[in-house]
Scaffold this motif. Structure first.
Motif, PDB file in Angstrom:
ATOM      1  N   TYR A  34       4.918 -39.026  35.427  1.00 26.36           N
ATOM      2  CA  TYR A  34       4.478 -37.635  35.439  1.00 26.36           C
ATOM      3  C   TYR A  34       5.666 -36.720  35.698  1.00 26.36           C
ATOM      4  N   TYR A  35       5.707 -35.597  34.965  1.00 23.90           N
ATOM      5  CA  TYR A  35       6.592 -34.490  35.347  1.00 23.90           C
ATOM      6  C   TYR A  35       5.683 -33.437  35.944  1.00 23.90           C
ATOM      7  N   GLY A  36       5.633 -33.338  37.258  1.00 22.91           N
ATOM      8  CA  GLY A  36       4.666 -32.440  37.872  1.00 22.91           C
ATOM      9  C   GLY A  36       3.267 -32.898  37.504  1.00 22.91           C
ATOM     10  N   GLU A  37       2.501 -32.006  36.858  1.00 23.21           N
ATOM     11  CA  GLU A  37       1.142 -32.343  36.468  1.00 23.21           C
ATOM     12  C   GLU A  37       1.111 -33.103  35.142  1.00 23.21           C
ATOM     13  N   LYS A  38       2.176 -32.887  34.358  1.00 26.54           N
ATOM     14  CA  LYS A  38       2.155 -33.381  32.978  1.00 26.54           C
ATOM     15  C   LYS A  38       2.502 -34.867  32.924  1.00 26.54           C
ATOM     16  N   GLN A  39       1.648 -35.626  32.225  1.00 27.28           N
ATOM     17  CA  GLN A  39       1.913 -37.053  32.113  1.00 27.28           C
ATOM     18  C   GLN A  39       2.746 -37.312  30.862  1.00 27.28           C
ATOM     19  N   ALA A  40       3.886 -37.940  31.038  1.00 30.03           N
ATOM     20  CA  ALA A  40       4.781 -38.179  29.905  1.00 30.03           C
ATOM     21  C   ALA A  40       4.686 -39.608  29.389  1.00 30.03           C
ATOM     22  N   ILE A  41       4.321 -40.554  30.261  1.00 23.74           N
ATOM     23  CA  ILE A  41       4.158 -41.954  29.848  1.00 23.74           C
ATOM     24  C   ILE A  41       2.797 -42.423  30.361  1.00 23.74           C
ATOM     25  N   GLY A  58      10.216 -43.237  17.642  1.00 18.32           N
ATOM     26  CA  GLY A  58       9.004 -42.441  17.816  1.00 18.32           C
ATOM     27  C   GLY A  58       9.338 -40.967  17.701  1.00 18.32           C
ATOM     28  N   PRO A  59       8.324 -40.150  17.446  1.00 16.97           N
ATOM     29  CA  PRO A  59       8.582 -38.715  17.265  1.00 16.97           C
ATOM     30  C   PRO A  59       9.127 -38.061  18.528  1.00 16.97           C
ATOM     31  N   SER A  60       9.741 -36.921  18.343  1.00 15.48           N
ATOM     32  CA  SER A  60      10.349 -36.200  19.462  1.00 15.48           C
ATOM     33  C   SER A  60       9.312 -35.876  20.532  1.00 15.48           C
ATOM     34  N   GLY A  61       9.696 -36.052  21.787  1.00 16.02           N
ATOM     35  CA  GLY A  61       8.808 -35.699  22.889  1.00 16.02           C
ATOM     36  C   GLY A  61       7.786 -36.770  23.224  1.00 16.02           C
ATOM     37  N   CYS A  62       7.910 -37.973  22.642  1.00 11.49           N
ATOM     38  CA  CYS A  62       6.904 -39.004  22.878  1.00 11.49           C
ATOM     39  C   CYS A  62       7.226 -39.831  24.120  1.00 11.49           C
ATOM     40  N   GLY A  63       8.355 -39.568  24.771  1.00 11.57           N
ATOM     41  CA  GLY A  63       8.624 -40.235  26.038  1.00 11.57           C
ATOM     42  C   GLY A  63       9.631 -41.372  25.975  1.00 11.57           C
ATOM     43  N   LYS A  64      10.409 -41.469  24.900  1.00 14.29           N
ATOM     44  CA  LYS A  64      11.393 -42.548  24.794  1.00 14.29           C
ATOM     45  C   LYS A  64      12.461 -42.420  25.876  1.00 14.29           C
ATOM     46  N   SER A  65      13.040 -41.216  25.953  1.00 16.94           N
ATOM     47  CA  SER A  65      14.087 -41.017  26.960  1.00 16.94           C
ATOM     48  C   SER A  65      13.518 -41.195  28.352  1.00 16.94           C
ATOM     49  N   THR A  77      16.749 -38.335  39.744  1.00 14.81           N
ATOM     50  CA  THR A  77      17.499 -37.079  39.891  1.00 14.81           C
ATOM     51  C   THR A  77      16.655 -35.876  39.485  1.00 14.81           C
ATOM     52  N   ILE A  78      15.465 -36.113  38.904  1.00 16.07           N
ATOM     53  CA  ILE A  78      14.579 -34.994  38.550  1.00 16.07           C
ATOM     54  C   ILE A  78      13.502 -34.898  39.626  1.00 16.07           C
ATOM     55  N   PRO A  79      13.516 -33.820  40.419  1.00 20.62           N
ATOM     56  CA  PRO A  79      12.626 -33.766  41.585  1.00 20.62           C
ATOM     57  C   PRO A  79      11.147 -33.864  41.226  1.00 20.62           C
ATOM     58  N   THR A  80      10.751 -33.324  40.060  1.00 22.85           N
ATOM     59  CA  THR A  80       9.321 -33.294  39.749  1.00 22.85           C
ATOM     60  C   THR A  80       8.806 -34.612  39.189  1.00 22.85           C
ATOM     61  N   CYS A  81       9.713 -35.543  38.907  1.00 23.09           N
ATOM     62  CA  CYS A  81       9.310 -36.736  38.173  1.00 23.09           C
ATOM     63  C   CYS A  81       8.747 -37.810  39.106  1.00 23.09           C
ATOM     64  N   ASP A 194      20.805 -43.772  24.924  1.00 24.84           N
ATOM     65  CA  ASP A 194      19.866 -42.752  24.464  1.00 24.84           C
ATOM     66  C   ASP A 194      20.476 -41.998  23.285  1.00 24.84           C
ATOM     67  N   GLU A 195      20.069 -42.327  22.098  1.00 25.17           N
ATOM     68  CA  GLU A 195      20.595 -41.705  20.883  1.00 25.17           C
ATOM     69  C   GLU A 195      22.119 -41.610  20.924  1.00 25.17           C
ATOM     70  N   PRO A 196      22.798 -42.751  21.042  1.00 26.09           N
ATOM     71  CA  PRO A 196      24.256 -42.691  21.252  1.00 26.09           C
ATOM     72  C   PRO A 196      25.014 -42.180  20.036  1.00 26.09           C
ATOM     73  N   THR A 225      16.627 -44.324  19.146  1.00 22.66           N
ATOM     74  CA  THR A 225      17.216 -43.740  17.942  1.00 22.66           C
ATOM     75  C   THR A 225      16.155 -43.027  17.118  1.00 22.66           C
ATOM     76  N   HIS A 226      16.616 -42.026  16.377  1.00 23.83           N
ATOM     77  CA  HIS A 226      15.726 -41.323  15.456  1.00 23.83           C
ATOM     78  C   HIS A 226      15.938 -41.806  14.036  1.00 23.83           C
ATOM     79  N   SER A 227      16.880 -42.730  13.870  1.00 21.89           N
ATOM     80  CA  SER A 227      17.177 -43.188  12.521  1.00 21.89           C
ATOM     81  C   SER A 227      16.531 -44.553  12.295  1.00 21.89           C
TER      82      SER A 227
HETATM   83  N1  LIG Z   1      12.841 -32.840  33.134  1.00 26.17           N
HETATM   84  C1  LIG Z   1      11.625 -32.689  32.600  1.00 26.17           C
HETATM   85  N2  LIG Z   1      10.730 -31.886  33.198  1.00 26.17           N
HETATM   86  C2  LIG Z   1       9.502 -31.717  32.663  1.00 26.17           C
HETATM   87  N3  LIG Z   1       9.076 -32.312  31.541  1.00 26.17           N
HETATM   88  C3  LIG Z   1       9.928 -33.118  30.894  1.00 26.17           C
HETATM   89  C4  LIG Z   1      11.255 -33.353  31.390  1.00 26.17           C
HETATM   90  N4  LIG Z   1      11.891 -34.195  30.563  1.00 26.17           N
HETATM   91  C5  LIG Z   1      11.005 -34.479  29.578  1.00 26.17           C
HETATM   92  N5  LIG Z   1       9.832 -33.847  29.792  1.00 26.17           N
HETATM   93  C6  LIG Z   1       8.635 -33.924  28.940  1.00 26.17           C
HETATM   94  O1  LIG Z   1       8.257 -35.256  28.829  1.00 26.17           O
HETATM   95  C7  LIG Z   1       7.916 -35.579  27.496  1.00 26.17           C
HETATM   96  C8  LIG Z   1       8.727 -36.737  26.989  1.00 26.17           C
HETATM   97  O2  LIG Z   1      10.079 -36.323  26.917  1.00 26.17           O
HETATM   98  P1  LIG Z   1      11.250 -37.272  26.467  1.00 26.17           P
HETATM   99  O3  LIG Z   1      12.535 -36.558  26.726  1.00 26.17           O
HETATM  100  O4  LIG Z   1      11.085 -38.577  27.089  1.00 26.17           O
HETATM  101  O5  LIG Z   1      10.997 -37.374  24.894  1.00 26.17           O
HETATM  102  P2  LIG Z   1      11.815 -38.180  23.813  1.00 26.17           P
HETATM  103  O6  LIG Z   1      10.903 -39.156  23.213  1.00 26.17           O
HETATM  104  O7  LIG Z   1      13.082 -38.682  24.373  1.00 26.17           O
HETATM  105  O8  LIG Z   1      12.108 -37.046  22.749  1.00 26.17           O
HETATM  106  P3  LIG Z   1      13.408 -36.826  21.846  1.00 26.17           P
HETATM  107  O9  LIG Z   1      13.307 -37.779  20.741  1.00 26.17           O
HETATM  108  O10 LIG Z   1      13.262 -35.415  21.380  1.00 26.17           O
HETATM  109  O11 LIG Z   1      14.604 -37.040  22.722  1.00 26.17           O
HETATM  110  C9  LIG Z   1       8.090 -34.323  26.685  1.00 26.17           C
HETATM  111  O12 LIG Z   1       6.847 -33.718  26.502  1.00 26.17           O
HETATM  112  C10 LIG Z   1       8.943 -33.447  27.547  1.00 26.17           C
HETATM  113  O13 LIG Z   1       8.604 -32.104  27.385  1.00 26.17           O
END
Ligand SMILES: Nc1ncnc2c1ncn2[C@@H]1O[C@H](COP(=O)(O)OP(=O)(O)OP(=O)(O)O)[C@@H](O)[C@H]1O
Ligand SMILES: [Mg+2]
Lengths: 273, 392
Positions: A34-41, A58-65, A77-81, A194-196, A225-227
């Motif tokens: 979770y990032y705060g309230e938002k669930q990322a994984i 996977g598409p951008s924002g799907c939570g790979k990173s 290092t991210i306080p809300t995570c 991460d996308e080196p 990777t996005h490729s």
């Molecule tokens: N530091 C953060 N604080 C709040 N939300 C975050 C943070 N980092 C990522 N998110 C959210 O978490 C979700 C997943 O992000 P993530 O960076 O893991 O995506 P990704 O798959 O790596 O995308 P991309 O391919 O664009 O790098 C996204 O909706 C993003 O907005």
């Protein structure tokens, strides 16, 4: 969300034909982030084998990173995570309060999307890790580690005459190889990337892909990777992420020829993403 | 008359704007050529002409006839009209009022910076000039290398060394206090404190910067100095009632916010990617700060220190009150010393003949002070240039 339970191909040690060792290096069970309230994984489980390259697509924002950063606890290092669930490296729970994060990160190295060499000399960049972990007993040993790491990263020939010059003065591709050299100088067992190559031209990308292929002999490598081509070229296993869930994970060749999920197929063939 | 002049210039400009704008708007006809510039640019250009023309003629008349002359407001009106009318009649569909206005903006900006630069140069030269006169009665060698300062004594002696040493002593004490305190608190604020705490801490520190130095001065003289004296006596030391230590300590407190606030901004400007790179190698927070963040921030931190030193060297009030006027040549922080700024202030207080060496020596001191800060700024600039572009 609908009630659809994502199908997951939990990789068995025999399954991907490409694997020689059959050892799992990283395992995750029911991980939520979770990032705060938002669930990322959401409820993510995966087994990542040793001595192989796994690609996360996977598409951008799907939570790979986000998931990648869980494996070496860079999310700390991210306080809300907030991370729940179980992640093991070598069968040790890395979110156990007793674990030493510093040791973990020495064992699980990371290469970032944008090359981020320190504003120090090339030598000092590579010597950074060995110095802080006390890996070298003396100057000669440190020299050896630096040379060995730069050779492994395929950068030695290009920089051996100018080790004292700033690492930031190298080209983008060289900087990224410097960051890889820096990461392998501390003898990690897992390398997260991460996308080196996203900031690099095709030639530098090819160099790094070659390098990843060589490193596979000794390390567990995870690359985002996005490729699709890159995933197909360098990885033995591919994981497809979508909206915070792991949709499918398996042998790269199978995944690209006969994916089990429609969503994977659509993504790979470019119908959404 | 001044008020009238200003009002009239503003009025003329407003009229010019409206007139220029409506004339340009009137040029638009259906199917006709498009206006190159929007009507408001035509208006702005005419107004700028009116304002500059009015100002120019008004200043000229004030210089020739004196500020109280009734001619000045009239001159303003005439000047505005002379400048505005040609611009007004030039407006046509293809007239590039927008580009012309851009040039007007440039001229105004250049003029403003020129005023600032010329004023500085003027001050420097006037100080230099008076210093030359001073050196007619006192030789530069005696001034620069003399070890005795007593401008009112008989015979008067003008040796700079005690003042220079006093200034350096107090500055060194102040930086020794403020440097570590300021830098460490900046590191705490930038790297460790939670955002909420930081939002409280930073303004509080900046309040410290806002305390007038007179207040700090009597705090130094009435609270800190006696405290030091008593403590010193308790452990058997001989402390003057006004000591360099008291002044230096309080001056250090004065520049803590300067150093911490600047350093905090600089540390925050270090890219997060560098920190991430270090953490990902398994470095701890303090290792990351020591080995990556601070080296990357070094040029900025150095210039923050240089600014702080300039502040300390130029500070007068605290020293007058806390360190005293006695020009002792001493590097003992427990002695009373005096500084260049304090001597300048005392030399120019009270009745003066402006040609006595006593008064003129203030200019020579001022020149030394100026040279000192100039040198510091130059060093800071060089250090920053040398290390700049290390990260991007
Ligand atoms: N530091 C953060 N604080 C709040 N939300 C975050 C943070 N980092 C990522 N998110 C959210 O978490 C979700 C997943 O992000 P993530 O960076 O893991 O995506 P990704 O798959 O790596 O995308 P991309 O391919 O664009 O790098 C996204 O909706 C993003 O907005
Ligand atoms: Mg990402």
């Amino acid at each position: 969300m609908n009630a659809h339970v994502p199908h997951q191909t939990l990789v068995t040690p025999e399954k991907p034909r490409a694997l020689a060792s059959g050892q799992f290096k990283v395992t995750a069970r029911d991980v939520d982030v979770y990032y705060g309230e938002k669930q990322a994984i959401k409820k993510l489980s995966i087994d990542i084998p040793d001595r192989a390259v796994s690609a996360f697509i996977g598409p951008s924002g799907c939570g790979k990173s986000t998931f990648l950063r869980c494996i070496n606890r860079m999310n700390d290092t991210i306080p809300t995570c907030k991370v729940t669930g179980l992640i093991d490296v070598d069968k040790h729970d890395i979110y156990d309060p007793k674990i030493d994060v510093v040791q973990l990160r020495a064992k699980v190295g990371m290469v970032f999307q944008k090359p981020n060499p320190f504003p120090k000399s090339i030598f000092e960049n590579v010597a950074y890790g060995p110095r802080i972990h006390g890996l070298a007993a003396g100057k000669t040993e440190l020299d050896e580690i630096v040379e060995k790491s730069l050779r492994k990263a395929g950068l030695w020939e290009e920089v051996k005459d100018r080790l004292a010059q700033p690492g930031t003065g190298l080209s983008g591709g060289q900087q990224q190889r410097l960051c890889i050299a820096r990461a392998i100088a501390v003898n990690p067992e897992v390398i997260l990337m991460d996308e080196p190559c996203s900031a690099l031209d095709p030639i530098a990308t090819a160099r790094i892909e070659e390098l990843i292929d060589e490193l596979r002999q000794n390390y567990c490598i995870v690359i985002v990777t996005h490729s699709m081509q890159q995933a197909a070229r360098v990885s033995q296993l591919t994981a497809f992420f979508h909206l915070g869930t792991l949709v499918e994970y398996g042998d790269t060749d199978e995944m690209f020829t006969a994916p089990q999920e429609k969503r994977t197929q659509d993504y790979i063939t470019g119908r959404f993403g | 008359m001044f008020l009238w002049t200003v009002l009239l210039i503003v009025l003329m400009s407003a009229i010019a704007y409206v007139a220029g704008r409506s004339r340009a708007a009137g040029l638009v006809v259906a199917d006709g050529p498009r206006l190159h510039s929007l009507p408001s640019y035509h208006g702005l250009l005419v107004a700028a002409g009116a304002m500059l023309g009015g100002l120019a003629l008004a200043i000229l008349s004030a210089l020739v006839l004196g500020t109280q002359s009734v001619v000045t407001p009239a001159a303003a009106v005439i000047g505005a009209a002379i400048a505005a009318v040609p611009l007004y009649s030039r407006s046509a569909a293809d007239f590039r009022a927008r580009n012309a206005f851009e040039r007007v903006v440039l001229v105004v900006l250049v003029a403003c910076s020129a005023v600032a630069v010329l004023t500085t140069i003027g001050i420097v030269f006037s100080v230099l000039f008076e210093t030359m006169i001073f050196f007619r009665s006192v030789s530069p060698i005696e001034f620069l290398f003399g070890s005795h300062w007593s401008p009112t004594g008989t015979p008067a002696s003008f040796g700079l060394i005690p003042l220079l040493v006093g200034t350096l002593l107090i500055t060194v004490i102040a930086i020794a206090v403020a440097g570590p305190l300021g830098l460490l608190s900046a590191i705490y604020m930038a790297e460790y404190a939670s955002p909420r705490l930081r939002n409280v801490l930073k303004p509080v520190l900046e309040i410290l910067a806002g305390i007038p130095t007179v207040v700090l001065g009597f705090f130094a003289a009435l609270t800190v100095a006696p405290l030091i004296r008593r403590t010193g006596e308790a452990i058997g030391l001989d402390v003057a009632s006004e000591s360099a230590l008291a002044a230096g300590l309080v001056m250090g407190m004065m520049i803590v916010p300067l150093i911490s606030s600047l350093s905090d901004d600089i540390i925050n400007a270090v890219p997060q990617s560098l920190r991430d790179g270090s953490y990902a190698m398994g470095a701890t927070k303090s290792e990351t700060i020591k080995r990556v963040v601070l080296p990357a921030a070094l040029p900025g931190i150095v210039s923050a220190f240089m600014l702080a030193i300039s502040r300390a060297v130029g500070e007068t009030m605290i020293v007058v009150m806390a360190a005293g006027l006695a020009a002792n040549l001493s590097i003992n922080p427990l002695d009373a010393v005096t500084t260049i700024t304090v001597q300048i202030a005392t030399l120019l207080v009270g009745d003066q003949e402006f040609d006595s060496p006593k008064t003129l020596s203030a200019f020579a001191l001022g020149f030394v002070l100026f040279f000192f800060t100039l040198a510091l700024n130059y060093i800071a600039l060089r250090i920053v240039q040398k290390y700049r572009e290390q990260y991007d």
